[in-house]
Design a protein around this motif. Sequence first.
Motif, PDB file in Angstrom:
ATOM      1  N   THR B 177      -1.014 -30.589 -26.457  1.00 11.10           N
ATOM      2  CA  THR B 177      -0.665 -29.176 -26.641  1.00 11.10           C
ATOM      3  C   THR B 177       0.838 -29.002 -26.843  1.00 11.10           C
ATOM      4  N   ALA B 178       1.608 -29.674 -26.008  1.00 12.81           N
ATOM      5  CA  ALA B 178       3.071 -29.574 -26.101  1.00 12.81           C
ATOM      6  C   ALA B 178       3.541 -30.032 -27.485  1.00 12.81           C
ATOM      7  N   THR B 179       2.979 -31.137 -27.938  1.00 14.62           N
ATOM      8  CA  THR B 179       3.411 -31.708 -29.209  1.00 14.62           C
ATOM      9  C   THR B 179       2.972 -30.835 -30.389  1.00 14.62           C
ATOM     10  N   GLU B 180       1.751 -30.344 -30.312  1.00  9.72           N
ATOM     11  CA  GLU B 180       1.262 -29.463 -31.381  1.00  9.72           C
ATOM     12  C   GLU B 180       2.137 -28.216 -31.483  1.00  9.72           C
ATOM     13  N   HIS B 181       2.575 -27.748 -30.344  1.00 10.27           N
ATOM     14  CA  HIS B 181       3.447 -26.566 -30.347  1.00 10.27           C
ATOM     15  C   HIS B 181       4.740 -26.858 -31.109  1.00 10.27           C
ATOM     16  N   LEU B 182       5.313 -28.028 -30.873  1.00  3.33           N
ATOM     17  CA  LEU B 182       6.542 -28.401 -31.586  1.00  3.33           C
ATOM     18  C   LEU B 182       6.279 -28.500 -33.087  1.00  3.33           C
ATOM     19  N   ILE B 183       5.139 -29.081 -33.433  1.00  2.10           N
ATOM     20  CA  ILE B 183       4.806 -29.239 -34.855  1.00  2.10           C
ATOM     21  C   ILE B 183       4.656 -27.864 -35.506  1.00  2.10           C
ATOM     22  N   GLU B 184       3.924 -26.999 -34.837  1.00  2.41           N
ATOM     23  CA  GLU B 184       3.731 -25.646 -35.374  1.00  2.41           C
ATOM     24  C   GLU B 184       5.050 -24.908 -35.525  1.00  2.41           C
ATOM     25  N   ALA B 185       5.971 -25.182 -34.609  1.00  6.00           N
ATOM     26  CA  ALA B 185       7.266 -24.503 -34.671  1.00  6.00           C
ATOM     27  C   ALA B 185       8.131 -25.051 -35.802  1.00  6.00           C
ATOM     28  N   GLY B 186       7.617 -26.069 -36.480  1.00 10.84           N
ATOM     29  CA  GLY B 186       8.343 -26.547 -37.648  1.00 10.84           C
ATOM     30  C   GLY B 186       9.130 -27.832 -37.440  1.00 10.84           C
ATOM     31  N   TYR B 187       9.061 -28.397 -36.275  1.00 13.77           N
ATOM     32  CA  TYR B 187       9.762 -29.667 -36.039  1.00 13.77           C
ATOM     33  C   TYR B 187       8.950 -30.805 -36.640  1.00 13.77           C
ATOM     34  N   ARG B 188       9.621 -31.846 -37.088  1.00 14.27           N
ATOM     35  CA  ARG B 188       8.923 -32.956 -37.731  1.00 14.27           C
ATOM     36  C   ARG B 188       9.204 -34.311 -37.095  1.00 14.27           C
ATOM     37  N   ARG B 189      10.484 -34.587 -36.866  1.00 13.12           N
ATOM     38  CA  ARG B 189      10.844 -35.881 -36.251  1.00 13.12           C
ATOM     39  C   ARG B 189      10.898 -35.664 -34.734  1.00 13.12           C
ATOM     40  N   ILE B 190       9.709 -35.589 -34.164  1.00 16.23           N
ATOM     41  CA  ILE B 190       9.606 -35.232 -32.754  1.00 16.23           C
ATOM     42  C   ILE B 190       9.504 -36.479 -31.874  1.00 16.23           C
ATOM     43  N   GLY B 191      10.443 -36.620 -30.975  1.00 13.57           N
ATOM     44  CA  GLY B 191      10.432 -37.794 -30.102  1.00 13.57           C
ATOM     45  C   GLY B 191       9.689 -37.557 -28.802  1.00 13.57           C
ATOM     46  N   PHE B 192       9.291 -38.650 -28.194  1.00 16.37           N
ATOM     47  CA  PHE B 192       8.728 -38.581 -26.835  1.00 16.37           C
ATOM     48  C   PHE B 192       9.718 -39.295 -25.932  1.00 16.37           C
ATOM     49  N   ILE B 193      10.128 -38.616 -24.884  1.00 15.17           N
ATOM     50  CA  ILE B 193      11.038 -39.237 -23.932  1.00 15.17           C
ATOM     51  C   ILE B 193      10.375 -39.244 -22.568  1.00 15.17           C
ATOM     52  N   GLY B 194      10.189 -40.451 -22.020  1.00 14.00           N
ATOM     53  CA  GLY B 194       9.467 -40.529 -20.755  1.00 14.00           C
ATOM     54  C   GLY B 194      10.034 -41.559 -19.810  1.00 14.00           C
ATOM     55  N   ALA B 195      10.293 -41.117 -18.592  1.00  6.91           N
ATOM     56  CA  ALA B 195      10.739 -42.032 -17.552  1.00  6.91           C
ATOM     57  C   ALA B 195       9.552 -42.345 -16.644  1.00  6.91           C
ATOM     58  N   ARG B 196       9.707 -43.380 -15.871  1.00  9.15           N
ATOM     59  CA  ARG B 196       8.674 -43.781 -14.919  1.00  9.15           C
ATOM     60  C   ARG B 196       7.298 -43.559 -15.476  1.00  9.15           C
ATOM     61  N   MET B 197       6.904 -44.462 -16.362  1.00 15.80           N
ATOM     62  CA  MET B 197       5.654 -44.243 -17.081  1.00 15.80           C
ATOM     63  C   MET B 197       4.427 -44.568 -16.232  1.00 15.80           C
ATOM     64  N   ASP B 198       4.141 -43.702 -15.297  1.00 20.21           N
ATOM     65  CA  ASP B 198       2.925 -43.876 -14.496  1.00 20.21           C
ATOM     66  C   ASP B 198       1.708 -43.495 -15.358  1.00 20.21           C
ATOM     67  N   PRO B 199       0.499 -43.694 -14.843  1.00 20.55           N
ATOM     68  CA  PRO B 199      -0.677 -43.442 -15.671  1.00 20.55           C
ATOM     69  C   PRO B 199      -0.739 -42.026 -16.242  1.00 20.55           C
ATOM     70  N   ARG B 200      -0.278 -41.064 -15.491  1.00 18.45           N
ATOM     71  CA  ARG B 200      -0.321 -39.692 -16.018  1.00 18.45           C
ATOM     72  C   ARG B 200       0.638 -39.526 -17.189  1.00 18.45           C
ATOM     73  N   SER B 201       1.818 -40.119 -17.064  1.00 18.11           N
ATOM     74  CA  SER B 201       2.756 -40.053 -18.176  1.00 18.11           C
ATOM     75  C   SER B 201       2.209 -40.794 -19.386  1.00 18.11           C
ATOM     76  N   GLN B 202       1.521 -41.885 -19.141  1.00 15.92           N
ATOM     77  CA  GLN B 202       0.914 -42.631 -20.240  1.00 15.92           C
ATOM     78  C   GLN B 202      -0.067 -41.736 -20.999  1.00 15.92           C
ATOM     79  N   ARG B 203      -0.820 -40.961 -20.274  1.00 13.91           N
ATOM     80  CA  ARG B 203      -1.794 -40.104 -20.947  1.00 13.91           C
ATOM     81  C   ARG B 203      -1.122 -38.945 -21.667  1.00 13.91           C
ATOM     82  N   ARG B 204      -0.003 -38.474 -21.125  1.00 14.69           N
ATOM     83  CA  ARG B 204       0.735 -37.441 -21.865  1.00 14.69           C
ATOM     84  C   ARG B 204       1.240 -38.039 -23.166  1.00 14.69           C
ATOM     85  N   LEU B 205       1.714 -39.272 -23.079  1.00 19.23           N
ATOM     86  CA  LEU B 205       2.170 -39.960 -24.284  1.00 19.23           C
ATOM     87  C   LEU B 205       1.022 -40.123 -25.279  1.00 19.23           C
ATOM     88  N   ALA B 206      -0.156 -40.462 -24.763  1.00 20.12           N
ATOM     89  CA  ALA B 206      -1.308 -40.611 -25.652  1.00 20.12           C
ATOM     90  C   ALA B 206      -1.620 -39.288 -26.344  1.00 20.12           C
TER      91      ALA B 206
END
Lengths: 342, 342
Positions: B177-206
Amino acid sequence: MIKPRSRRGGGRPTIADVARKAGVGAITVSRALREPERVSEELRRQIQAAVDELGYVPDPNARALASARAEVFGVLVPSLTNNVFAEVVRGIYDSLSASPFRIQLGNTHYSGLEEERLLQVFGSQRPAALIVAGIDQTPISRKLLESAGCPVVQVMETGPDPVDMMVGFSHFDGGRTATEHLIEAGYRRIGFIGARMDPRSQRRLAGYRAAMEAAGLFDPRLVTTTPVLSSVPLGREMLRDALAKVPTLDGVFCNNDDIALGVLFECHRASIAVPKTIGIVGFNDLDMMQVAFPSITSIRTHRYEIGRRAVAMALAAIAGSRPEQRIVDLGFELKRRESTAR
Amino acid sequence: MIKPRSRRGGGRPTIADVARKAGVGAITVSRALREPERVSEELRRQIQAAVDELGYVPDPNARALASARAEVFGVLVPSLTNNVFAEVVRGIYDSLSASPFRIQLGNTHYSGLEEERLLQVFGSQRPAALIVAGIDQTPISRKLLESAGCPVVQVMETGPDPVDMMVGFSHFDGGRTATEHLIEAGYRRIGFIGARMDPRSQRRLAGYRAAMEAAGLFDPRLVTTTPVLSSVPLGREMLRDALAKVPTLDGVFCNNDDIALGVLFECHRASIAVPKTIGIVGFNDLDMMQVAFPSITSIRTHRYEIGRRAVAMALAAIAGSRPEQRIVDLGFELKRRESTAR
DNA sequence: TAGGCAATTGGTAGCGCTACCATGACGTTG
DNA sequence: CAACGTCATGGTAGCGCTACCAATTGCCTA
């Protein structure tokens, strides 16, 4: 007829099972686990083998009942989510994780009544030690602490009259140091902004006032406080209130970093230059202070270390060696940053 | 000679003292306290009077031993200072404060091994319920949970295969949802920045990746992660890393709000316009997001409510009424703010 | 060589409470 | 009116562990 071996409690192995398997008395197993040096090398090995094989874990409740002392540290804090107390609790937790002691956490919600209730409840568990935040207990709470029959450590603050032991620092000095720094930096109309005016905040305010009066700058209209729970959004609102009262405000000492951050954001929003037009000082020095833009001057406090030290002192007291120093002042540190670099 | 009445445990009143004073049997006192409706009005009053007069508080250890069940909720979280878990714990605490149940807190430090150890220890106390963060327990932890003999609630996340009950939401959906929102807002080169990649963060990344691939925008170089503990300063560093790799970056979805705040500060510092040059989305929606300047778009999660709901479900299960709904999805909410209002 | 002492181990008796069963006093029913 | 619940209450026997004391052994001192 012999009662069938139907354990009430789900059939987990007991100390008797271990004793049987190791071919020793139950009491010897108990000793091997708690005071290994009093059991011969050989039996210790046998017992350990039996423990491992059965997966035996002593029942802390039975242990507490028999020994009239629970392996529990009662910890009382006014808030679970305030980062400051979370760090103290983390320090306590980390220091205790290698010991058999557990933590019994209580949240007083900044209420003396709630604190009394919790101390009453905690007392019924015969804790090994009590760690409480603050030094302003009600008379009833104080009596409960004195009659707890275990080491007591008051944390976060130091004062003249400990129930037993204390670890903290002087909030008055912290407030004064922060304010003096603003004065030295050239600010004159320096406001105090404080939310949730608990006793520690009151003393920070007193330190602010002392510094302002010493410089002949004190003006009651410069002080803005509220009993409302502290938060970043609140900091924003409070700066607006403060500016409405005193438009010439040129500096603020904030009760804590959340408020300071809210103040900074409001300055951005209202296009007030920091540190040029207004200087900002926070309190506690959360790690975001150093990366804020501009970075925010703050009073660094040693929360984690306070937790660790409190446990160390309590543990020493439990071991029978009352520390010679019953009041430990861990001090604080003024972190000068861009928000006051005029 | 009759043994003098020297209590091992400091002479606090016991149930027998109350019974004697009230002129009833000990068991009746026990019942009057636990199941008042089974004792006659009159005796109840007499007993209450005796309790008050003596200041009797039941010993939870003796109670736990006799009933093979401690009035304790075991709570396992990966961090004590992370505001997200602090809020869950607060929700649990508040929901439990009116009940006789205490909280036994465990900090797993994001370690499966530590979680196993703590579950082992907690199990030895026969807790009334267990609440654990996450759904990715090790096989050993899972077995320990299954054989705990009490209600178990996994929180923060939902998944297909609960040990017993679950309360949370889908981190994958949140990330998407977060990423789709950025795309809809017109952003294209959208990065993912994540610290401490626990399983929940992994799924957000997915979830991020799914959204990016669906839009034909995915590029592995846009992903920047680290196992290091999350913090605001780290967010600042990671944006620098991300920009070094991909100078054309025009948006970032951050793992959490601390990182997002650090990113925002770094943008200020490097004079990168937000939301014009770079759009920012955080995760969790801490209250400072709405007052940041510019305010930061974030995925609002219902941490406090998760804690409350977990307790409600556990309490219902203890009372014998297994809820029909064993998996509760509390969802999340996209909070659109200035940081993505291009 | 008797007596004493430290080191090891075990038995007994609870810790304070509740599960389980028993008791007696009332209805209630066929 | 006997047989049978039902309600309120109490007695007994633990829950699993440890404090306290006793017993045993071996070795050292006088």
